[in-house]
Design an enzyme around this catalytic site. Sequence first.
Site, PDB file in Angstrom:
ATOM      1  N   GLY A  24       0.824  -1.209   0.000  1.00 52.78           N
ATOM      2  CA  GLY A  24       0.000   0.000   0.000  1.00 52.78           C
ATOM      3  C   GLY A  24       0.855   1.254   0.000  1.00 52.78           C
ATOM      4  N   PHE A  25       0.181   2.372   0.149  1.00 48.78           N
ATOM      5  CA  PHE A  25       0.874   3.658   0.097  1.00 48.78           C
ATOM      6  C   PHE A  25       1.888   3.793   1.247  1.00 48.78           C
ATOM      7  CE2 PHE A  25      -0.043   7.929   2.187  1.00 48.78           C
ATOM      8  CZ  PHE A  25       1.112   8.521   1.716  1.00 48.78           C
ATOM      9  N   ASP A  45       0.046  -8.964   1.409  1.00 51.97           N
ATOM     10  CA  ASP A  45      -0.889  -7.969   0.878  1.00 51.97           C
ATOM     11  C   ASP A  45      -1.849  -8.673  -0.080  1.00 51.97           C
ATOM     12  OD1 ASP A  45      -1.973  -5.596  -0.592  1.00 51.97           O
ATOM     13  OD2 ASP A  45      -0.403  -4.550   0.519  1.00 51.97           O
ATOM     14  N   LEU A  90      -0.346  -3.025   8.847  1.00 46.01           N
ATOM     15  CA  LEU A  90      -0.979  -1.913   8.133  1.00 46.01           C
ATOM     16  C   LEU A  90      -2.150  -2.355   7.273  1.00 46.01           C
ATOM     17  CD1 LEU A  90       2.265  -1.144   8.376  1.00 46.01           C
ATOM     18  CD2 LEU A  90       1.583   0.737   6.925  1.00 46.01           C
ATOM     19  N   TYR A 163     -15.568   2.391  10.276  1.00 47.19           N
ATOM     20  CA  TYR A 163     -14.100   2.386  10.239  1.00 47.19           C
ATOM     21  C   TYR A 163     -13.544   2.771  11.612  1.00 47.19           C
ATOM     22  CZ  TYR A 163      -9.375   3.489   8.568  1.00 47.19           C
ATOM     23  OH  TYR A 163      -8.013   3.537   8.371  1.00 47.19           O
ATOM     24  N   LYS A 167     -11.497   0.230  14.062  1.00 45.45           N
ATOM     25  CA  LYS A 167     -10.125   0.551  14.469  1.00 45.45           C
ATOM     26  C   LYS A 167     -10.026   0.706  15.986  1.00 45.45           C
ATOM     27  CE  LYS A 167      -7.407   0.637  10.874  1.00 45.45           C
ATOM     28  NZ  LYS A 167      -6.134  -0.117  10.866  1.00 45.45           N
TER      29      LYS A 167
END
Length: 352
Positions: A24-25, A45, A90, A163, A167
């Site tokens: 990812g980023f 991933d 992540l 979300y 989290k």
Amino acid sequence: MSGVPIYPSVDHTAHRTLVTGGAGFVGSHLVEHLLAQGDEVIVLDDLSTGSARNLAGAADNPRLQMIHGSILNTKTVGQAMESCDRVFHLAAAVGVKLIVEQPLRGLRINIHGTENVLTAAIERQASVLLVSTSEVYGKNTADRLREDSDRILGDPLLSRWTYAGAKGIDEAFAKAYCDQEGLDVAIVRLFNTVGPRQTGRYGMVFPNLVGQALRGHPLTVFGDGHQTRCFSAVEDVVPAMVRIERDPRARGQAYNLGGAREISILDLAHEIIRTLDSRSEIELIPYDQAYAPGFEDMRRRVPDNTKANDLVGYEPQTSLTTTILRVAADLLARERLASDAMPLAGSFRGVL
Ligand code: UDP
């Protein structure tokens, strides 16, 4: 590969590190950083929002191994963690737009997937850095959000809040595993991290607006544009994440990692247009139209970074202008915007 070594050789402090979401980023920047420190890195991933292209610069490194799989698969997670001594977690369903559109997928990945990673880490006695989000603070508009600030969330039946809900549960799981089962875990809460490789595809404002400015399209500012954020550069955040993971004092603790400058989205749009010398205009779009009826945005989100500063000296260094230029250069290079954008805004060649 040419014979010139790009990465430093493995040193005695090197780890065997699993990075979930490493394509990812943020993950791909972290992977590059860990490789440069001499780690062996395993990336797990599912390539749903990440891309192998993000790791193209490191693909030839013999210390990088890529596993295409989901954190929902316990067997895959166990195999990926084999002989790893630490995990940076992540992998998550991210992006407000994606969460609003697919809440069930988000809940499953962000809750069940994270518990899979935490339990596998306990079994293998690996330490964990859980990457969480400033979304956990919800609608709290305090001047400076401290790690122990109250969470103010809306109706759980609105998918926008799933979300933040998931989290928050992840963090609670991490803390409970730490206290009851001895898991060595630290938590970081990222505040609007931006930089090269972030895609606008899942609604993130920064690459969206920069891409629109490059194309000469209207910059889509949602609501009245007076909502504010503190954007932090991925180059500042990643080294701090690694230092926090290493610090024994961080065990069972959470740390904000955010930007230093509060800016409204409208001002951000103006700054992007100015920096890129774009001819684009700004278009205000009502939230109902941008997301879904009843959508609630965060009016303001400002971090207090003192705790991470005290622990590891975290201090955001990169200016917004620098990040705008880096993101624009990256978008031009990666998404081959150049041919579309240049006739509309020829002066980009000068600023990039
Ligand atoms: N936003 C916007 N235009 C866009 C995408 C997002 O004005 O094209 C707004 C969004 O409504 C929010 C802010 O920009 O107020 C930051 O959005 P993002 O999804 O990047 O992050 P988050 O909402 O998680 O802070």
